[in-house]
Design a protein around this motif. Structure first.
Motif, PDB file in Angstrom:
ATOM      1  N   PHE A  22       0.839  -1.198   0.000  1.00  0.00           N
ATOM      2  CA  PHE A  22       0.000   0.000   0.000  1.00  0.00           C
ATOM      3  C   PHE A  22       0.879   1.254   0.000  1.00  0.00           C
ATOM      4  O   PHE A  22       0.677   2.184  -0.792  1.00  0.00           O
ATOM      5  CB  PHE A  22      -0.902  -0.046   1.237  1.00  0.00           C
ATOM      6  N   CYS A  23       1.877   1.284   0.877  1.00  0.00           N
ATOM      7  CA  CYS A  23       2.791   2.425   0.940  1.00  0.00           C
ATOM      8  C   CYS A  23       3.526   2.622  -0.381  1.00  0.00           C
ATOM      9  O   CYS A  23       3.682   3.755  -0.868  1.00  0.00           O
ATOM     10  CB  CYS A  23       3.813   2.223   2.054  1.00  0.00           C
ATOM     11  N   ARG A  24       3.976   1.520  -0.944  1.00  0.00           N
ATOM     12  CA  ARG A  24       4.704   1.616  -2.205  1.00  0.00           C
ATOM     13  C   ARG A  24       3.820   2.198  -3.310  1.00  0.00           C
ATOM     14  O   ARG A  24       4.248   3.044  -4.107  1.00  0.00           O
ATOM     15  CB  ARG A  24       5.206   0.234  -2.605  1.00  0.00           C
ATOM     16  N   ALA A  25       2.532   1.780  -3.348  1.00  0.00           N
ATOM     17  CA  ALA A  25       1.598   2.298  -4.345  1.00  0.00           C
ATOM     18  C   ALA A  25       1.349   3.796  -4.172  1.00  0.00           C
ATOM     19  O   ALA A  25       1.057   4.496  -5.146  1.00  0.00           O
ATOM     20  CB  ALA A  25       0.273   1.530  -4.266  1.00  0.00           C
ATOM     21  N   LEU A  26       1.484   4.302  -2.932  1.00  0.00           N
ATOM     22  CA  LEU A  26       1.287   5.727  -2.677  1.00  0.00           C
ATOM     23  C   LEU A  26       2.556   6.543  -2.894  1.00  0.00           C
ATOM     24  O   LEU A  26       2.548   7.764  -2.713  1.00  0.00           O
ATOM     25  CB  LEU A  26       0.794   5.933  -1.234  1.00  0.00           C
ATOM     26  N   GLY A  27       3.649   5.881  -3.253  1.00  0.00           N
ATOM     27  CA  GLY A  27       4.889   6.599  -3.524  1.00  0.00           C
ATOM     28  C   GLY A  27       5.638   7.041  -2.279  1.00  0.00           C
ATOM     29  O   GLY A  27       6.453   7.967  -2.324  1.00  0.00           O
ATOM     30  N   ILE A  28       5.403   6.380  -1.156  1.00  0.00           N
ATOM     31  CA  ILE A  28       6.086   6.702   0.092  1.00  0.00           C
ATOM     32  C   ILE A  28       7.537   6.223   0.028  1.00  0.00           C
ATOM     33  O   ILE A  28       7.829   5.194  -0.592  1.00  0.00           O
ATOM     34  CB  ILE A  28       5.316   6.071   1.280  1.00  0.00           C
ATOM     35  N   ASP A  29       8.440   6.941   0.662  1.00  0.00           N
ATOM     36  CA  ASP A  29       9.863   6.603   0.573  1.00  0.00           C
ATOM     37  C   ASP A  29      10.164   5.273   1.260  1.00  0.00           C
ATOM     38  O   ASP A  29       9.454   4.851   2.180  1.00  0.00           O
ATOM     39  CB  ASP A  29      10.716   7.713   1.196  1.00  0.00           C
ATOM     40  N   ARG A  30      11.230   4.629   0.803  1.00  0.00           N
ATOM     41  CA  ARG A  30      11.564   3.267   1.219  1.00  0.00           C
ATOM     42  C   ARG A  30      11.788   3.167   2.735  1.00  0.00           C
ATOM     43  O   ARG A  30      11.332   2.197   3.369  1.00  0.00           O
ATOM     44  CB  ARG A  30      12.806   2.787   0.462  1.00  0.00           C
ATOM     45  N   LYS A  31      12.477   4.128   3.351  1.00  0.00           N
ATOM     46  CA  LYS A  31      12.730   4.037   4.786  1.00  0.00           C
ATOM     47  C   LYS A  31      11.414   4.028   5.569  1.00  0.00           C
ATOM     48  O   LYS A  31      11.220   3.215   6.486  1.00  0.00           O
ATOM     49  CB  LYS A  31      13.604   5.203   5.249  1.00  0.00           C
ATOM     50  N   THR A  32      10.506   4.927   5.194  1.00  0.00           N
ATOM     51  CA  THR A  32       9.213   4.994   5.879  1.00  0.00           C
ATOM     52  C   THR A  32       8.408   3.723   5.631  1.00  0.00           C
ATOM     53  O   THR A  32       7.737   3.214   6.536  1.00  0.00           O
ATOM     54  CB  THR A  32       8.419   6.229   5.416  1.00  0.00           C
ATOM     55  N   ILE A  33       8.475   3.206   4.399  1.00  0.00           N
ATOM     56  CA  ILE A  33       7.766   1.963   4.070  1.00  0.00           C
ATOM     57  C   ILE A  33       8.165   0.848   5.040  1.00  0.00           C
ATOM     58  O   ILE A  33       7.315   0.112   5.546  1.00  0.00           O
ATOM     59  CB  ILE A  33       8.059   1.537   2.613  1.00  0.00           C
ATOM     60  N   GLU A  34       9.454   0.726   5.320  1.00  0.00           N
ATOM     61  CA  GLU A  34       9.911  -0.355   6.196  1.00  0.00           C
ATOM     62  C   GLU A  34       9.457  -0.133   7.638  1.00  0.00           C
ATOM     63  O   GLU A  34       9.147  -1.089   8.348  1.00  0.00           O
ATOM     64  CB  GLU A  34      11.428  -0.500   6.094  1.00  0.00           C
ATOM     65  N   LEU A  35       9.364   1.110   8.058  1.00  0.00           N
ATOM     66  CA  LEU A  35       8.884   1.396   9.412  1.00  0.00           C
ATOM     67  C   LEU A  35       7.399   1.061   9.546  1.00  0.00           C
ATOM     68  O   LEU A  35       6.960   0.502  10.550  1.00  0.00           O
ATOM     69  CB  LEU A  35       9.119   2.869   9.763  1.00  0.00           C
ATOM     70  N   VAL A  36       6.625   1.387   8.511  1.00  0.00           N
ATOM     71  CA  VAL A  36       5.196   1.049   8.503  1.00  0.00           C
ATOM     72  C   VAL A  36       5.026  -0.471   8.469  1.00  0.00           C
ATOM     73  O   VAL A  36       4.193  -1.036   9.182  1.00  0.00           O
ATOM     74  CB  VAL A  36       4.479   1.708   7.305  1.00  0.00           C
ATOM     75  N   GLY A  37       5.842  -1.139   7.642  1.00  0.00           N
ATOM     76  CA  GLY A  37       5.770  -2.596   7.561  1.00  0.00           C
ATOM     77  C   GLY A  37       6.096  -3.260   8.882  1.00  0.00           C
ATOM     78  O   GLY A  37       5.445  -4.236   9.282  1.00  0.00           O
ATOM     79  N   LEU A  38       7.085  -2.725   9.582  1.00  0.00           N
ATOM     80  CA  LEU A  38       7.425  -3.260  10.910  1.00  0.00           C
ATOM     81  C   LEU A  38       6.236  -3.101  11.864  1.00  0.00           C
ATOM     82  O   LEU A  38       5.897  -4.024  12.608  1.00  0.00           O
ATOM     83  CB  LEU A  38       8.641  -2.528  11.466  1.00  0.00           C
ATOM     84  N   GLY A  39       5.591  -1.935  11.822  1.00  0.00           N
ATOM     85  CA  GLY A  39       4.408  -1.722  12.651  1.00  0.00           C
ATOM     86  C   GLY A  39       3.307  -2.703  12.315  1.00  0.00           C
ATOM     87  O   GLY A  39       2.613  -3.209  13.209  1.00  0.00           O
ATOM     88  N   GLY A  40       3.159  -3.008  11.020  1.00  0.00           N
ATOM     89  CA  GLY A  40       2.145  -3.983  10.603  1.00  0.00           C
ATOM     90  C   GLY A  40       2.427  -5.373  11.128  1.00  0.00           C
ATOM     91  O   GLY A  40       1.522  -6.068  11.625  1.00  0.00           O
ATOM     92  N   LEU A  41       3.676  -5.805  11.060  1.00  0.00           N
ATOM     93  CA  LEU A  41       4.025  -7.130  11.564  1.00  0.00           C
ATOM     94  C   LEU A  41       3.832  -7.238  13.074  1.00  0.00           C
ATOM     95  O   LEU A  41       3.558  -8.318  13.593  1.00  0.00           O
ATOM     96  CB  LEU A  41       5.475  -7.470  11.194  1.00  0.00           C
ATOM     97  N   MET A  42       3.944  -6.112  13.780  1.00  0.00           N
ATOM     98  CA  MET A  42       3.837  -6.099  15.242  1.00  0.00           C
ATOM     99  C   MET A  42       2.482  -5.555  15.725  1.00  0.00           C
ATOM    100  O   MET A  42       2.278  -5.399  16.924  1.00  0.00           O
ATOM    101  CB  MET A  42       4.957  -5.248  15.838  1.00  0.00           C
ATOM    102  N   HIS A  43       1.545  -5.279  14.819  1.00  0.00           N
ATOM    103  CA  HIS A  43       0.343  -4.531  15.210  1.00  0.00           C
ATOM    104  C   HIS A  43      -0.531  -5.278  16.221  1.00  0.00           C
ATOM    105  O   HIS A  43      -1.232  -4.660  17.017  1.00  0.00           O
ATOM    106  CB  HIS A  43      -0.489  -4.153  13.975  1.00  0.00           C
ATOM    107  N   ASP A  44      -0.494  -6.604  16.220  1.00  0.00           N
ATOM    108  CA  ASP A  44      -1.327  -7.386  17.140  1.00  0.00           C
ATOM    109  C   ASP A  44      -0.537  -8.010  18.284  1.00  0.00           C
ATOM    110  O   ASP A  44      -1.008  -8.951  18.924  1.00  0.00           O
ATOM    111  CB  ASP A  44      -2.070  -8.491  16.376  1.00  0.00           C
ATOM    112  N   ILE A  45       0.655  -7.485  18.551  1.00  0.00           N
ATOM    113  CA  ILE A  45       1.485  -8.108  19.574  1.00  0.00           C
ATOM    114  C   ILE A  45       0.801  -8.062  20.946  1.00  0.00           C
ATOM    115  O   ILE A  45       1.035  -8.923  21.805  1.00  0.00           O
ATOM    116  CB  ILE A  45       2.878  -7.442  19.627  1.00  0.00           C
ATOM    117  N   GLY A  46      -0.075  -7.096  21.146  1.00  0.00           N
ATOM    118  CA  GLY A  46      -0.791  -7.013  22.410  1.00  0.00           C
ATOM    119  C   GLY A  46      -1.718  -8.187  22.662  1.00  0.00           C
ATOM    120  O   GLY A  46      -2.117  -8.441  23.811  1.00  0.00           O
ATOM    121  N   LYS A  47      -2.069  -8.928  21.618  1.00  0.00           N
ATOM    122  CA  LYS A  47      -2.933 -10.103  21.795  1.00  0.00           C
ATOM    123  C   LYS A  47      -2.222 -11.197  22.593  1.00  0.00           C
ATOM    124  O   LYS A  47      -2.878 -12.120  23.097  1.00  0.00           O
ATOM    125  CB  LYS A  47      -3.402 -10.649  20.446  1.00  0.00           C
ATOM    126  N   MET A  48      -0.912 -11.095  22.708  1.00  0.00           N
ATOM    127  CA  MET A  48      -0.185 -12.079  23.511  1.00  0.00           C
ATOM    128  C   MET A  48      -0.466 -11.899  25.003  1.00  0.00           C
ATOM    129  O   MET A  48      -0.125 -12.767  25.805  1.00  0.00           O
ATOM    130  CB  MET A  48       1.325 -11.967  23.243  1.00  0.00           C
TER     131      MET A  48
END
Length: 401
Positions: A176-202
């Motif tokens: 999604f970020c890539r399709a919006l033309g967001i820069d690569r560094k920010t894309i990876e930070l958003v992706g990291l947040g996505g992978l960890m977004h449900d960590i509270g379910k633990m």
């Protein structure tokens, strides 16, 4: 007849055919029920539900309300307009070339995220340095050809849903970020947040997290706490960025202010939190779980469009549909010729004309040797007329992609 009405027009004795709620984890035991009293209506409104579908044969009618068929037709017309006249660069490599690497990345991402989430359940600190290479690898694959890895995300096992969903949300957010033309560094930070977004379910009891049925109202309130738990865990993680944290903290906030935990409204929700809410609902609704059979992607995209303006930012929903495609890779579609075909690759200029692989003749009801059609080619006169539910035909689209 099934009709759509505003919750403000709901009356006792009306029969709700579809509660029309974006969240699977809601406190209503059924999606279909008789409205007994004003208290029922108040509870529906309290959970941010703006519109419902009623069955006029099982309860009072509202003559001026549109039928479900009319609503679906309008949404389909909007989807069709969104799919036309795109101008995207064709991907550097084909889906076939990227798929082997994409499968390896999915397996590795599932393994790493599973281990990180399990460590969190045991009270250990989140080691972001284990997750960052996974995010970078997924981003590389997305930049080479996003269809390859995205087509693998619906494959989930019921007992592994939480971490496989986390991988899917992270991957979809990167695309999604890539399709919006967001820069690569920010894309990876958003992706990291996505992978960890449900960590509270633990921190949610297993009896609630893995309950094979609807949650009670009390259980639902406990489940909602996972957002706060996750924010606290990530805040204690050395090196966590505000961008990644916003994804985890805001993925259940709604554009109209009806979400949780803070009830943020509009642009008080960060861009990345707004994107995460769209992606989270899309993956949840397309995934099969213990008590939920996944819906087809095109149907879910239509629902996202219906819910935009209330639950989601309209512009972002439009952009997400253009990003993933009206008929995402792996979707079973019916062609005008009567063939049933699996979408195998998107067209970069028109989402209505992807490359498809015909596998079944619906007229003679027999399987056929797979045959590819590029619906964007001038010489191809076939076209998609609708999407189909694979289980109805005994077809596993994954076998053909």
């Amino acid at each position: 007849m099934i009709k759509k009405i505003d919750v403000t027009d709901l009356k006792p004795k009306m029969f709700i055919h579809d509660i029309n709620c974006p969240w699977l984890d809601h406190p209503f035991l059924r999606n279909r029920f008789l409205v007994e009293s004003e208290i029922d209506i108040e509870r529906i409104a309290e959970y941010g539900i703006r519109q419902v579908y009623i069955d006029t044969e099982r309860g009072p009618d509202m003559p001026e309300a549109p039928s479900a068929e009319e609503v679906h037709r309008q949404l389909d017309n909007r989807m069709q307009r969104l799919g036309q006249n795109l101008r995207r660069e064709p991907p550097p490599v084909s889906v076939e070339q990227e798929r082997v690497q994409a499968r390896h990345l999915c397996r590795e991402a599932n393994r790493i995220v599973h281990n990180v989430l399990q460590d969190c359940r045991l009270g250990k600190q989140v080691e972001l340095e284990l997750v960052e290479p996974v995010v970078s690898g997924i981003a590389d694959s997305i930049f080479r050809n996003p269809d390859a890895i995205v087509s693998l995300l619906r494959i989930k096992q019921a007992d592994k849903y939480t971490f496989q969903h986390s991988v899917a949300v992270g991957t979809l957010l990167i695309g999604f970020c890539r399709a919006l033309g967001i820069d690569r560094k920010t894309i990876e930070l958003v992706g990291l947040g996505g992978l960890m977004h449900d960590i509270g379910k633990m921190q949610v009891p297993n009896a609630i997290l893995n309950k094979p049925g609807k949650l009670t109202e009390a259980e639902f309130e406990i489940m909602k706490q996972h957002v706060r738990y996750g924010s606290l865990v990530l805040q204690k993680s050395p090196g966590i960025s505000p961008i990644a944290l916003s994804v985890a903290a805001e993925h259940h906030e709604c554009y109209d202010g009806s979400g949780y935990p803070l009830g943020l409204k509009g642009d008080r929700i960060s861009l990345y939190g707004q994107m995460a809410s769209v992606v989270d609902v899309y993956d949840a609704l397309t995934s099969t779980r213990i008590y939920h059979t996944g819906r087809e992607p095109t149907e879910v995209l239509r629902k996202l469009l219906e819910w935009s303006g209330h639950h989601f930012n309209v512009t972002l929903v439009h952009q997400f549909i253009r990003c993933i495609g009206i008929y995402p890779v792996g979707t079973l579609v019916r062609l005008e010729s009567g063939y049933l075909a699996v979408v195998v690759e998107q067209h970069h200029e028109n989402l209505l004309h992807p490359k498809v692989r015909a596998v079944f003749n619906s007229q003679s009801r027999v399987f056929m040797p797979p045959r590819d059609f590029d619906l964007s080619k001038p010489g191809c006169h076939d076209r998609i007329t609708s999407f189909e539910v694979p289980s109805r035909w005994g077809i596993d689209p994954g076998r053909y992609i």
